[in-house]
Design an enzyme around this catalytic site. Structure first.
Site, PDB file in Angstrom:
ATOM      1  CG  HIS A 117      -1.752  -0.892   1.804  1.00  0.00           C
ATOM      2  ND1 HIS A 117      -2.681  -1.485  -0.151  1.00  0.00           N
ATOM      3  CD2 HIS A 117      -1.664  -2.468   2.089  1.00  0.00           C
ATOM      4  CE1 HIS A 117      -3.249  -2.633   0.242  1.00  0.00           C
ATOM      5  NE2 HIS A 117      -3.098  -3.155   1.661  1.00  0.00           N
ATOM      6  CG  HIS A 265       1.927  -9.847   1.485  1.00  0.00           C
ATOM      7  ND1 HIS A 265       1.768  -9.095   0.509  1.00  0.00           N
ATOM      8  CD2 HIS A 265       2.268  -8.666   2.003  1.00  0.00           C
ATOM      9  CE1 HIS A 265       1.633  -8.348   0.373  1.00  0.00           C
ATOM     10  NE2 HIS A 265       1.750  -7.448   1.743  1.00  0.00           N
TER      11      HIS A 265
END
Length: 284
Positions: A117, A265
């Protein structure tokens, strides 16, 4: 170790290698620049690499002591309204931190390499600096509209009764089936060191960014002129997620997507050499 002040807050960063455009590595919320250690070392073989710690993260300074935040778990949660303005911060402040590092570096052209993000910061840097940001590299981000379970998790991170359980689910998901001690240490010890206030802040800011933009791809498509973008990711394995990005690329040729052969991830802990080579080909 170089540092620069961003509105009075000391921001620490690494500076390696030579050559422009420089790479500026941007960690996600609740993570330090340590996540990039192996990747930046490899990228610095070819060009200058900068990697920062956001305010309140890693070795950068906290805006003030989070005195009020320590009590939020006892008074019903986090909305930002309880926070003193000198303590609370969001994506706008992270943009300020990145701009401060860019100016201190005196680099003429910079390519942000944004984890997850932090991509919202990278997009805003392009908006503000234009041609000084000639390309963007995004790492393992939800570039489509946020799925409802993810939005639910962001909301739960702002609830003092749920945040630890949600964080543990995230950690378990990120580490499942992987025997990578360095990654486990980063997730458990680095990311795990941030308190409720920071995770709540992350949930609030990420949810607000999706609500405003719709999706990262929509935000990128709104940039005028368009900027070349590379998305490198490992998860999810969902074939539909990759196909949706390829379909977007067909109509927006400035967007490229590469699916990495990795299971976490944080693919920089698994395939840093592949990532460094792919980034260099794209930037060069």
């Amino acid at each position: 170790m170089p540092e620069v002040e961003s509105h009075g807050i000391r921001i620490r960063y690494d500076d390696q290698g030579q050559g422009e455009p420089a790479l500026l590595f941007l960690p996600g919320w609740c993570a330090s620049r340590r996540v990039f250690a192996e990747l930046t070392r490899r990228c610095a073989r070819w060009r200058r690499t900068l990697a920062l710690d956001w305010r309140g993260h890693g070795e950068s300074e906290r805006p003030t002591e989070d005195l009020g935040f320590d009590r939020l778990a006892d008074n019903g949660g986090f909305t930002g309204e309880e926070a003193h303005p000198d303590i609370d911060f969001g994506f706008d402040s992270l943009v300020d931190d990145a701009l401060a590092v860019i100016e201190a570096s005196q680099a003429d052209r910079v390519v942000p390499v944004a984890l997850s993000h932090a991509g919202w910061v990278a997009i805003e840097l392009r908006r503000r600096l234009g041609a000084r940001i000639p390309k963007l590299v995004l790492l393992d981000w939800i570039v489509l509209e946020a799925p409802p379970p993810f939005l639910g998790a962001l909301q739960a991170l702002q609830d003092p009764a749920q945040w630890q359980q949600v964080r543990e689910r995230l950690f378990s998901m990120w580490l499942q089936g992987l025997d990578l001690p360095a990654l486990a240490h980063f997730v458990r010890e680095d990311m795990g060191s941030y308190p409720f206030a920071m995770w709540a802040r992350a949930g609030r800011e990420i949810a607000a960014a999706y609500a405003k933009a719709g999706s990262p791809l929509q935000a990128l498509a709104s940039l005028d002129p368009a900027v070349p973008v590379l998305h490198l990711y490992a998860q999810p394995e969902d074939a539909g997620y990759l196909e949706a990005q390829r379909s977007f690329s067909d109509t927006h040729p400035w967007f490229q997507v590469v699916k990495l052969q990795a299971r976490s991830h944080f693919p920089m802990y698994e395939v840093p050499d592949e990532m460094a080579r792919t980034i260099e080909r794209f930037v060069a």
